[in-house]
Design a protein around this motif. Structure first.
Motif, PDB file in Angstrom:
ATOM      1  N   ASP A  96       0.903  -1.366   0.043  1.00 32.66           N
ATOM      2  CA  ASP A  96       0.048   0.105  -0.055  1.00 32.66           C
ATOM      3  C   ASP A  96       0.836   1.362   0.058  1.00 32.66           C
ATOM      4  N   MET A  97       1.890   1.151   0.707  1.00 32.00           N
ATOM      5  CA  MET A  97       2.822   2.342   0.642  1.00 32.00           C
ATOM      6  C   MET A  97       3.486   2.820  -0.761  1.00 32.00           C
ATOM      7  N   LEU A  98       3.314   1.986  -1.861  1.00 26.52           N
ATOM      8  CA  LEU A  98       3.946   2.159  -3.039  1.00 26.52           C
ATOM      9  C   LEU A  98       2.524   2.780  -4.009  1.00 26.52           C
ATOM     10  N   TYR A  99       1.824   2.852  -3.300  1.00 26.15           N
ATOM     11  CA  TYR A  99       0.547   3.118  -4.261  1.00 26.15           C
ATOM     12  C   TYR A  99       0.958   4.704  -4.734  1.00 26.15           C
ATOM     13  N   ALA A 100       0.824   4.697  -6.092  1.00 26.76           N
ATOM     14  CA  ALA A 100       1.353   6.034  -6.969  1.00 26.76           C
ATOM     15  C   ALA A 100       0.262   7.027  -6.988  1.00 26.76           C
ATOM     16  N   ALA A 101       0.266   8.191  -6.902  1.00 26.23           N
ATOM     17  CA  ALA A 101      -0.290   9.349  -7.087  1.00 26.23           C
ATOM     18  C   ALA A 101      -0.988   9.421  -8.514  1.00 26.23           C
ATOM     19  N   ASP A 102      -0.363   8.895  -9.283  1.00 28.93           N
ATOM     20  CA  ASP A 102      -0.639   8.819 -10.884  1.00 28.93           C
ATOM     21  C   ASP A 102      -2.279   8.380 -11.088  1.00 28.93           C
TER      22      ASP A 102
END
Length: 315
Positions: free
Chosen positions: A113-119
């Protein structure tokens, strides 16, 4: 178009102990339960109001599969959930006292979950009548924090209502001052703040309860929901208008997810109203608190945050 609810943040597996009143290191058996505060809130809103979506990322692993299966069974929208092989789905091991209180050990350094991208936020069709919910666990310096910022910016542009439940988890932050400062920096971005008596002094650094609660009214904040466990909850407005509600006496088994169920119930009532959320709180505040206390009371009598969530018919 109908209202939609979006919760952003972590989804994980809570390993609940099969025995009580043991230190975590001495627990021999656990029961896996789908959890994570945003996930719990999304499920609560779905069961009580519908049209709920979770925004997160899971690992390409069995635990991620389990979470998706559980959400789909509850009809929580999963179209904004991404999967990655770069990190595993987060895990949390919990120990319980005889009164149902908890101690946590988290496995997320980093979790998916911590690597979820803002894009990923770009295509979310947020509208003025929608509601957004977030917590503080996912606000560590990471792509997921940037995704929160992107979603809040979009919410502000369209005029959607934002709910912030800090849901403080100190073991996840090495620097507690940085944690407090991060929470403070996000408070002005919310229209509604939900905070517990256990969190108030840490977040505000003010010992006096009344002054501490008033200090939360900054930026966009229009209402504060203050929960005090078995003592009940209060809904406070900037002008001092206050509603209170005390829960019915119950036997507590597991407090995991109780606060999430409470705020989920509040949001569900706001989602079903034809008025604006803040106006609904002003006109129906006492009834909404009572309903939320009933939902949370139902949850703490069973194990597991999702599996214990009631429908309106259950209540």
């Amino acid at each position: 178009m109908s209202k939609a609810f979006y919760a952003i943040g972590e989804a994980l597996i809570d390993f609940i102990p099969t025995e009580r009143d043991q230190l975590l290191k001495n627990v021999d058996g656990f029961m896996p339960q789908v959890g994570g505060a945003p996930c719990n809130v999304a499920a609560a809103v779905q069961k009580l109001a519908g049209n709920s979506q979770l925004i997160t990322q899971l690992g390409q692993d069995a635990f991620g599969d389990r979470i998706v299966d559980a959400l789909e069974e509850l009809h929580v929208g999963t179209q904004w959930i991404t999967r990655t092989s770069e990190a595993n789905t987060a895990l949390a091991f919990v120990s319980l006292t005889t009164s149902g209180e908890r101690d946590f050990s988290f496995y997320r350094k980093p979790s998916a979950d911590m690597l979820y991208a803002a894009d990923n936020i770009t295509d979310i069709p947020l509208k003025q009548e929608d509601m957004v919910h977030f917590c503080s666990v996912a606000l560590v310096e990471s792509p997921m924090k940037q995704a929160h910022e992107a979603l809040l910016e979009k919410a502000h542009k369209v005029g959607a209502t934002v709910v912030f439940d800090p849901n403080v988890r100190l073991p996840l932050w090495d620097d507690h001052q940085a944690y407090q400062e991060t929470i403070q920096s996000f408070i002005p971005h919310a229209n509604i703040i939900k905070i517990s008596d256990e969190e108030l002094t840490f977040i505000t650094k003010i010992e006096d309860e009344t002054r501490a609660l008033q200090s939360l009214f900054k930026g966009r904040v229009e209402a504060v929901i203050y929960t005090q466990g078995g003592e009940g909850a209060s809904l406070i407005f900037k002008d001092g208008t206050t509603f209170t509600s005390r829960p019915k006496p119950i036997e507590v088994v597991d407090t995991t997810g109780a606060g999430d169920a409470f705020i989920g119930a509040v949001i569900a009532e706001l989602m079903q109203s034809t008025d604006q959320p803040i106006e609904t709180l002003r006109t129906q505040g006492a009834q909404i608190l009572t309903f939320a206390n009933d939902v949370a009371g139902h949850v703490v009598q069973k194990y597991g945050a999702l599996s214990s969530l009631p429908t309106r018919q259950n209540l």
